[in-house]
Write an enzyme that holds these catalytic residues in place. Structure first.
Site, short mmCIF file in Angstrom:
data_model
loop_
_atom_site.label_atom_id
_atom_site.label_comp_id
_atom_site.label_asym_id
_atom_site.label_seq_id
_atom_site.Cartn_x
_atom_site.Cartn_y
_atom_site.Cartn_z
CB THR A 76 -0.86 -0.05 1.29
OG1 THR A 76 -1.87 -1.02 1.11
CG2 THR A 76 -1.48 1.29 1.63
NE ARG A 117 -9.73 -6.22 3.90
CZ ARG A 117 -8.60 -5.51 3.89
NH1 ARG A 117 -8.28 -4.81 2.84
NH2 ARG A 117 -7.81 -5.49 4.93
#
Ligand code: ASP
Length: 339
Positions: free
Chosen positions: A204, A232
């Site tokens: 990320t 999710r």
């Protein structure tokens, strides 16, 4: 004569406020920036020397792009947006172009951004085919009365606000595809496995910065977890969990096992400790990452910056892709824990 005219023009421009920004940036007010591109089990054996070099170069390019905005008097919001778009445009990180595949073989991306000067914030969750999700999160902050938009609604908003889309092909990377195949195979053998976690590279991306006006900002962008399903959403688009900024305390961007970061409200907890306990940023980040988060079994880390420009890079994993340029202009690009 020309010289005299130039000076006269400068005086007029200064007194009319036209070049205040440049003068301010040059006045020595501290500016600093830090970025991350994920934390996890990163070891030398995981990649070839040329790939490691490419990754280090992209981290350097991203942090320098953000710093350039700051050093020419630009805002911390512009600086982190710039840095994150460089990372989102790279195929090496789990955000934008290099985002992981979900269980349907699609890319569902999350992003958020926060302005420490007024606590304004914008976020998107589960968006598809958005070339730079961070630009969409920023538009949510500036062009809507909301903080978070999700899924198709967010994409309608993106179209209405001139945000660039890209085909599925743009987001295809062989490495991420193989990651999905690997976990699908493992899933067939063990029904407990639903997503690749946590012992891997997370990748990320995030950025935090302090600008010459004393404003802090933070942002985070991700493709989430490989093989994720059921819509999710992790911590990255959640203000207070993956991202937080407040001029009174600090700016934080997180990376790691999102479910834990949400439950610990990692980013906000670090800033709250700085604000209410009066502790240094490094102490607050250590207490949350190596204390509370780790005690619960959560892996990952944060990058953070305080109003003086102190940068903290704290993680409880063997590595975190990270880079920073401090208030003295010193550049650092690192991957492993002990470097
Ligand atoms: N925090 C992200 C998530 O759980 C993953 C990461 O940081 O790489 O979605």
């Amino acid at each position: 004569m020309l010289h005299f005219r130039t000076i006269l023009t400068l005086i007029i421009a200064l007194s009319s406020g036209l070049i205040t920004i440049t003068a301010f940036a040059g006045s020595g007010a501290p500016v600093a920036i830090a970025i991350h591109a994920g934390a996890g089990t990163i070891s030398k054996e995981d990649f070839s020397a040329p790939l490691e070099l490419k990754i280090r170069n992209t981290l350097k390019q991203a942090v320098q792009a953000g710093y350039q905005v700051l050093s020419s008097g630009g805002s911390s919001l512009d600086a982190i947006t710039r840095a994150i778009t460089v990372l989102e445009d790279s195929p090496h990180f789990n955000a934008g172009r290099g985002a992981v595949f979900n269980a349907e073989g699609k890319h569902e991306m999350d992003a958020s951004i926060m302005d420490g000067s007024d606590l304004n914030a914008g976020a998107v969750a589960g968006v598809q085919n958005i070339r730079n999700p961070i630009l969409l999160a920023r538009k949510v902050m500036t062009n809507s009365v909301h903080v978070m938009l999700a899924g198709e609604g967010a994409e309608v908003f993106a179209r209405a606000n001139g945000i660039e889309f890209a085909d599925d092909d743009y987001f295809f990377t062989e490495y991420r595809w193989q990651q999905l195949q690997k976990i699908k195979t493992a899933e067939k053998q063990d029904t407990q496995i639903q997503s690749e976690y946590p012992d891997h590279w997370l990748s990320t991306v995030g950025a935090v910065a302090l600008d010459a006006h004393g404003n802090l900002a933070a942002a985070t962008s991700t493709g989430g977890m490989t093989n994720k399903r059921w819509g999710r959403v992790g911590d990255s688009p959640i203000i207070g969990a993956g991202t937080y900024a407040d001029n009174r305390s600090c700016a934080v961007s997180a990376t790691g096992h999102g479910e834990y970061f949400i439950r610990v409200t990692v980013a906000r907890d670090i800033c709250a400790r700085v604000q209410y306990q009066g502790v240094d940023l490094a102490v607050a980040a250590d207490a949350v990452i190596n204390g509370q988060l780790q005690d619960m079994g959560g892996d990952g880390g944060v990058i953070a910056i305080d109003p003086k420009g102190n940068i903290v890079l704290t993680f409880n994993t063997p590595g975190m892709y990270r880079a920073s340029i401090d208030v003295n202009g010193n550049l650092a690009v690192r991957i492993y824990k002990n470097e």
